[in-house]
Design a protein around this motif. Structure first.
Motif, short mmCIF file in Angstrom:
data_model
loop_
_atom_site.label_atom_id
_atom_site.label_comp_id
_atom_site.label_asym_id
_atom_site.label_seq_id
_atom_site.Cartn_x
_atom_site.Cartn_y
_atom_site.Cartn_z
N GLY A 155 52.68 36.02 52.85
CA GLY A 155 54.01 36.43 53.26
C GLY A 155 55.09 36.19 52.23
N LEU A 156 54.71 36.24 50.95
CA LEU A 156 55.68 36.05 49.87
C LEU A 156 55.68 37.27 48.96
N ALA A 157 56.68 37.36 48.09
CA ALA A 157 56.83 38.56 47.25
C ALA A 157 56.55 38.32 45.78
N GLY A 158 56.49 37.06 45.36
CA GLY A 158 56.20 36.80 43.95
C GLY A 158 57.19 35.87 43.30
N ASP A 159 56.73 35.12 42.32
CA ASP A 159 57.61 34.26 41.52
C ASP A 159 57.00 34.09 40.14
N PHE A 160 57.64 33.29 39.31
CA PHE A 160 57.23 33.05 37.93
C PHE A 160 57.14 34.34 37.12
N GLY A 161 57.88 35.35 37.56
CA GLY A 161 57.91 36.62 36.83
C GLY A 161 56.70 37.49 37.03
N CYS A 162 55.86 37.19 38.04
CA CYS A 162 54.60 37.92 38.19
C CYS A 162 54.81 39.41 38.42
N THR A 163 55.81 39.78 39.24
CA THR A 163 56.03 41.21 39.49
C THR A 163 56.47 41.92 38.22
N ALA A 175 50.70 48.08 39.52
CA ALA A 175 51.34 46.82 39.88
C ALA A 175 51.62 46.77 41.38
N LYS A 176 52.13 47.87 41.94
CA LYS A 176 52.40 47.92 43.37
C LYS A 176 51.11 47.79 44.17
N GLU A 177 50.06 48.45 43.73
CA GLU A 177 48.78 48.36 44.44
C GLU A 177 48.28 46.92 44.47
N MET A 178 48.34 46.26 43.33
CA MET A 178 47.84 44.89 43.25
C MET A 178 48.69 43.94 44.07
N LEU A 179 50.01 44.14 44.07
CA LEU A 179 50.92 43.24 44.77
C LEU A 179 50.96 43.52 46.27
N LEU A 180 51.07 44.78 46.66
CA LEU A 180 51.20 45.12 48.08
C LEU A 180 49.96 44.76 48.88
N PHE A 181 48.79 44.91 48.25
CA PHE A 181 47.53 44.59 48.94
C PHE A 181 47.02 43.18 48.61
N ALA A 182 47.82 42.39 47.89
CA ALA A 182 47.37 41.06 47.46
C ALA A 182 45.98 41.16 46.85
N GLN A 183 45.84 42.13 45.97
CA GLN A 183 44.54 42.50 45.43
C GLN A 183 44.02 41.46 44.43
N SER A 184 42.71 41.26 44.45
CA SER A 184 42.05 40.37 43.49
C SER A 184 41.08 41.19 42.67
N LEU A 185 41.17 41.09 41.35
CA LEU A 185 40.31 41.86 40.45
C LEU A 185 39.31 40.95 39.78
N GLY A 186 38.07 41.41 39.69
CA GLY A 186 37.08 40.70 38.90
C GLY A 186 37.37 40.85 37.43
N ALA A 187 36.64 40.07 36.62
CA ALA A 187 36.91 40.06 35.18
C ALA A 187 36.71 41.44 34.54
N ARG A 188 35.65 42.13 34.92
CA ARG A 188 35.36 43.43 34.30
C ARG A 188 36.41 44.47 34.67
N ARG A 189 36.84 44.47 35.92
CA ARG A 189 37.88 45.41 36.31
C ARG A 189 39.21 45.06 35.66
N SER A 190 39.47 43.76 35.52
CA SER A 190 40.68 43.33 34.82
C SER A 190 40.67 43.83 33.38
N LEU A 191 39.49 43.83 32.76
CA LEU A 191 39.36 44.36 31.40
C LEU A 191 39.61 45.86 31.39
N ASP A 192 39.05 46.58 32.37
CA ASP A 192 39.25 48.02 32.45
C ASP A 192 40.73 48.37 32.65
N TRP A 193 41.44 47.55 33.43
CA TRP A 193 42.86 47.80 33.70
C TRP A 193 43.76 47.33 32.57
N GLY A 194 43.22 46.58 31.62
CA GLY A 194 44.01 46.11 30.49
C GLY A 194 44.71 44.79 30.73
#
Length: 281
Positions: A155-163, A175-194
């Motif tokens: 129930g929070l929106a972000g801090d430490f400049g994450c958004t 960024a909206k997809e990851m934040l709105l869905f509280a999405q968690s990415l594995g290492a390989r997908r994080s690499l694909d997304w940059g």
């Protein structure tokens, strides 16, 4: 450059610091809590970063976590108790001021740091912990690690400049997809997304990451700092302004000994390679 490892006296047991060959290794140290943040940890990190910024012996900063996690962000147990590490609910102004201070001295300081910074993501990096990683220049992840926003899930929106950091690194749609869905990415997908620059087997992350950090520490420090300046300027200025600034810095660097020494090393390497070709080695 001396390669002797020096364990530095820490402001807190929750942050470990070692200096070797120009590389300052900072390790968040609450492994039983997946290195969830405390005010003590953040203040110790802020203090060490401020010191490293002006300490000539530090040429590169590496940030990682102890145990099986990089940083879980805010401590869920503290949240569940209705508390904050920055102050009580009856002190909103104090809480706001205190958190702004530590954010600026940690994640914001890392983003603007004058020397190369590297995050070695050895496990979950969530919320504010993700922000600390994203604020570094380079990020390398263990194969089993995950990168998650986590904020919306509590129930929070972000801090430490994450958004801001996610928007800058991913663009608004992802960024909206990851934040709105509280999405968690594995290492390989994080690499694909940059979001990360490379992925290594868990038992190789520290070795490979520190090897890259040492290469940066051995590099031309003034030029590396200038590269960071140019990239930062590119995010806020037009092409002509940035190109003009590059020229001015280029002229300055060419007049320096660092440039001349690098050219001599390069010519020496070319001559050595040509000699080996001639002798059939």
């Amino acid at each position: 450059m001396s390669s002797q490892r020096q364990v530095l006296t820490a402001d807190s047991d929750e942050l470990q610091a070692e200096l070797e060959s120009g590389v300052l290794l900072l390790r968040l140290n609450r492994p039983r809590a997946r290195n969830a943040l405390t005010l003590e940890m953040l203040e110790a990190l802020a203090s060490r970063l401020a010191w490293a910024q002006t300490e000539p012996a530090v040429r590169v900063v590496v940030l990682t976590g102890a145990g099986a996690g990089f940083c879980a962000g805010g401590d869920i147990k503290v949240m569940a108790a209705g508390r904050s590490i920055y102050g009580t609910s009856e002190e909103p102004e104090l809480r706001t001021r205190r958190q702004i201070e530590v954010q600026r001295a940690t994640s914001v300081a890392l983003w603007h740091f004058g020397k190369p910074t590297v995050a070695l993501i050895n496990g979950p990096a969530v919320g504010a912990g993700l922000a600390l990683a994203l604020a570094c220049d380079l990020r390398y992840a263990a194969a089993s690690s995950t990168l998650g926003s986590g904020f919306a899930a509590v129930g929070l929106a972000g801090d430490f400049g994450c958004t801001w950091l996610l928007n800058r690194l991913l663009g608004p749609a992802r960024a909206k997809e990851m934040l709105l869905f509280a999405q968690s990415l594995g290492a390989r997908r994080s690499l694909d997304w940059g979001l990360v620059n490379g992925v290594f087997d868990d038992d190789r992350l520290l070795t490979e990451g520190l090897a890259r950090a040492r290469r940066l520490a051995d590099g031309p420090q003034t030029a590396l700092g200038a590269i960071k300046e140019h990239i930062a300027r590119a995010g806020r200025e037009d092409l002509a302004t940035c190109a003009d600034a590059e020229v001015r810095r280029h002229v300055q660097l060419m007049a320096g000994e660092e440039h001349r020494a690098a050219v001599r090393r390069l010519l020496g390497g070319i001559s050595s390679a040509e000699s080996q070709v001639r002798t059939g080695r």
